[in-house]
Design a protein around this motif. Sequence first.
Motif, short mmCIF file in Angstrom:
data_model
loop_
_atom_site.label_atom_id
_atom_site.label_comp_id
_atom_site.label_asym_id
_atom_site.label_seq_id
_atom_site.Cartn_x
_atom_site.Cartn_y
_atom_site.Cartn_z
N THR A 259 -6.77 0.24 -4.64
CA THR A 259 -6.12 1.52 -4.36
C THR A 259 -6.24 1.97 -2.91
O THR A 259 -5.58 2.93 -2.52
CB THR A 259 -6.71 2.62 -5.26
OG1 THR A 259 -8.12 2.68 -5.05
CG2 THR A 259 -6.42 2.35 -6.73
N ARG A 260 -7.09 1.31 -2.11
CA ARG A 260 -7.26 1.71 -0.72
C ARG A 260 -7.48 0.47 0.12
O ARG A 260 -7.82 -0.58 -0.39
CB ARG A 260 -8.46 2.66 -0.55
CG ARG A 260 -8.18 4.08 -1.00
CD ARG A 260 -9.24 5.03 -0.44
NE ARG A 260 -10.55 4.75 -0.95
CZ ARG A 260 -11.08 5.35 -2.02
NH1 ARG A 260 -10.40 6.24 -2.68
NH2 ARG A 260 -12.29 5.04 -2.43
N VAL B 53 -11.65 -0.33 -5.88
CA VAL B 53 -11.21 -1.07 -7.07
C VAL B 53 -10.96 -0.13 -8.24
O VAL B 53 -11.76 0.77 -8.51
CB VAL B 53 -12.27 -2.14 -7.44
CG1 VAL B 53 -11.95 -2.79 -8.77
CG2 VAL B 53 -12.35 -3.19 -6.35
N PHE B 54 -9.84 -0.34 -8.93
CA PHE B 54 -9.46 0.48 -10.09
C PHE B 54 -9.16 -0.47 -11.25
O PHE B 54 -8.23 -1.28 -11.16
CB PHE B 54 -8.21 1.31 -9.74
CG PHE B 54 -7.89 2.42 -10.70
CD1 PHE B 54 -8.05 3.74 -10.33
CD2 PHE B 54 -7.41 2.15 -11.97
CE1 PHE B 54 -7.74 4.78 -11.21
CE2 PHE B 54 -7.09 3.16 -12.85
CZ PHE B 54 -7.26 4.49 -12.47
N ILE B 55 -9.94 -0.40 -12.32
CA ILE B 55 -9.73 -1.29 -13.48
C ILE B 55 -8.46 -0.85 -14.21
O ILE B 55 -8.31 0.32 -14.55
CB ILE B 55 -10.94 -1.21 -14.45
CG1 ILE B 55 -12.25 -1.44 -13.71
CG2 ILE B 55 -10.77 -2.20 -15.60
CD1 ILE B 55 -12.48 -2.81 -13.16
N ILE B 56 -7.55 -1.81 -14.46
CA ILE B 56 -6.30 -1.45 -15.18
C ILE B 56 -6.14 -2.22 -16.49
O ILE B 56 -5.12 -2.07 -17.17
CB ILE B 56 -5.06 -1.67 -14.29
CG1 ILE B 56 -4.98 -3.12 -13.82
CG2 ILE B 56 -5.04 -0.71 -13.12
CD1 ILE B 56 -3.64 -3.48 -13.19
N GLY B 57 -7.12 -3.05 -16.84
CA GLY B 57 -7.01 -3.79 -18.11
C GLY B 57 -8.09 -4.85 -18.21
O GLY B 57 -9.00 -4.94 -17.39
N THR B 58 -7.97 -5.66 -19.26
CA THR B 58 -8.91 -6.76 -19.47
C THR B 58 -8.14 -8.06 -19.52
O THR B 58 -7.00 -8.10 -20.00
CB THR B 58 -9.67 -6.56 -20.80
OG1 THR B 58 -8.72 -6.35 -21.85
CG2 THR B 58 -10.62 -5.39 -20.73
N GLY C 261 -2.71 -2.08 -3.50
CA GLY C 261 -1.55 -2.48 -4.30
C GLY C 261 -1.67 -3.86 -4.90
O GLY C 261 -0.89 -4.22 -5.78
N ARG C 262 -2.64 -4.66 -4.44
CA ARG C 262 -2.79 -6.00 -4.99
C ARG C 262 -3.48 -5.95 -6.35
O ARG C 262 -4.34 -5.10 -6.60
CB ARG C 262 -3.58 -6.90 -4.04
CG ARG C 262 -2.85 -7.15 -2.74
CD ARG C 262 -3.63 -8.06 -1.79
NE ARG C 262 -3.55 -9.45 -2.19
CZ ARG C 262 -4.00 -10.46 -1.44
NH1 ARG C 262 -4.54 -10.22 -0.26
NH2 ARG C 262 -3.90 -11.71 -1.86
N GLY D 273 0.79 -1.22 0.00
CA GLY D 273 0.00 0.00 0.00
C GLY D 273 0.82 1.27 0.00
O GLY D 273 0.30 2.35 0.29
N ARG D 274 2.13 1.16 -0.32
CA ARG D 274 2.99 2.35 -0.35
C ARG D 274 3.17 2.80 -1.79
O ARG D 274 3.24 1.97 -2.70
CB ARG D 274 4.35 2.03 0.27
CG ARG D 274 4.26 1.54 1.70
CD ARG D 274 5.59 1.05 2.21
NE ARG D 274 6.11 -0.07 1.44
CZ ARG D 274 6.96 -0.97 1.91
NH1 ARG D 274 7.39 -0.88 3.16
NH2 ARG D 274 7.39 -1.95 1.15
N PHE D 275 3.29 4.11 -1.98
CA PHE D 275 3.53 4.62 -3.34
C PHE D 275 4.90 4.18 -3.81
O PHE D 275 5.88 4.22 -3.07
CB PHE D 275 3.46 6.15 -3.36
CG PHE D 275 2.06 6.68 -3.52
CD1 PHE D 275 1.34 6.41 -4.67
CD2 PHE D 275 1.47 7.43 -2.52
CE1 PHE D 275 0.05 6.90 -4.83
CE2 PHE D 275 0.19 7.92 -2.67
CZ PHE D 275 -0.53 7.65 -3.83
N VAL D 276 4.96 3.76 -5.08
CA VAL D 276 6.25 3.40 -5.68
C VAL D 276 6.37 4.18 -6.99
O VAL D 276 5.41 4.33 -7.74
CB VAL D 276 6.34 1.86 -5.91
CG1 VAL D 276 5.25 1.36 -6.83
CG2 VAL D 276 7.70 1.47 -6.43
#
Length: 288
Positions: A211-212, A252-257, A217-218, A134-137
């Motif tokens: 995202t939270r 939840v943040f969609i990043i692809g399919t 981060g998973r 959960g840390r910014f990278v």
Amino acid sequence: SSSSNSSNNSSSKQQRQQPSAIHQTSSIMAGSKKHLKRLAAPSHWNLAKMGGVWAPRPSQGPHKLRECLPLTIILRERLKYALTGKECMQICMERCVKVDGKVRTDQNFPAGFMDVIELEKANDRFRLLFDTKGRFVLHRIDREEAQYKLCRVNKVYVSAGKIPVLVTNDGRTIRYPDPDAKVNDTVKVDIATGKMSDIYKFDLGALVMITRGHNAGRVGTLMHIEKHDGSFSIVTIKDSKGNTFATRLGNVFIIGTGNTPQVSLPKGRGIKKTIIQERDELIKAGLL
């Protein structure tokens, strides 16, 4: 009797004067806070507890105070391009730092999830993502990938002039969007023009990043959506190793399919390891 009348008059005058004094103090106190103690700063900034009293307080901007990383911390703590806050200010005021294609001269500007940070003089480009803790990278990307970013759709409505409008997680307002874009979907935004191109629907089988929350981060595949009217809807995610976990829909943040993310992922690719697995890897590497 005359003395008692005079005392009554003076007390009544004081009572009349009190409200105006209260009004004056309230007007003095108005305005945003300017300071942030280091112990009150978000823990994911990873600031040393004994490194001073104060922390850089992020300015108001597209990301929330506790869900962002100010430019000072990026330049000083992460990239080590500066030793002090004054040097961070000088780097920003020399117009060396771009966030999402715009020069930012405020050293406390809040950069957040999916933002593209560009340092042209150093030929560096980074995307802000989360690691599995959960840390910014700061994930290094190439010039092509720095041309776009993904934005979550937070709101869709029709404005006063009957203009359809879409609002994203980073505060963008996109007019006349594609009518297929709905809340919780993700849109691909061209950074140079601000126009949206592709839509990634919030459907079963979509690839998501959390995202939270505890699972921030998973990365995994959306398996199930459990709707609770009047409360928080819960979604079930399955990562590529077969581990399943649940979280709120808003995280939840969609990043692809499918199995193809639209942005390159940082080290670990969003697979959370147990502390036993982490220890075994350290032993194999000879670090324990």
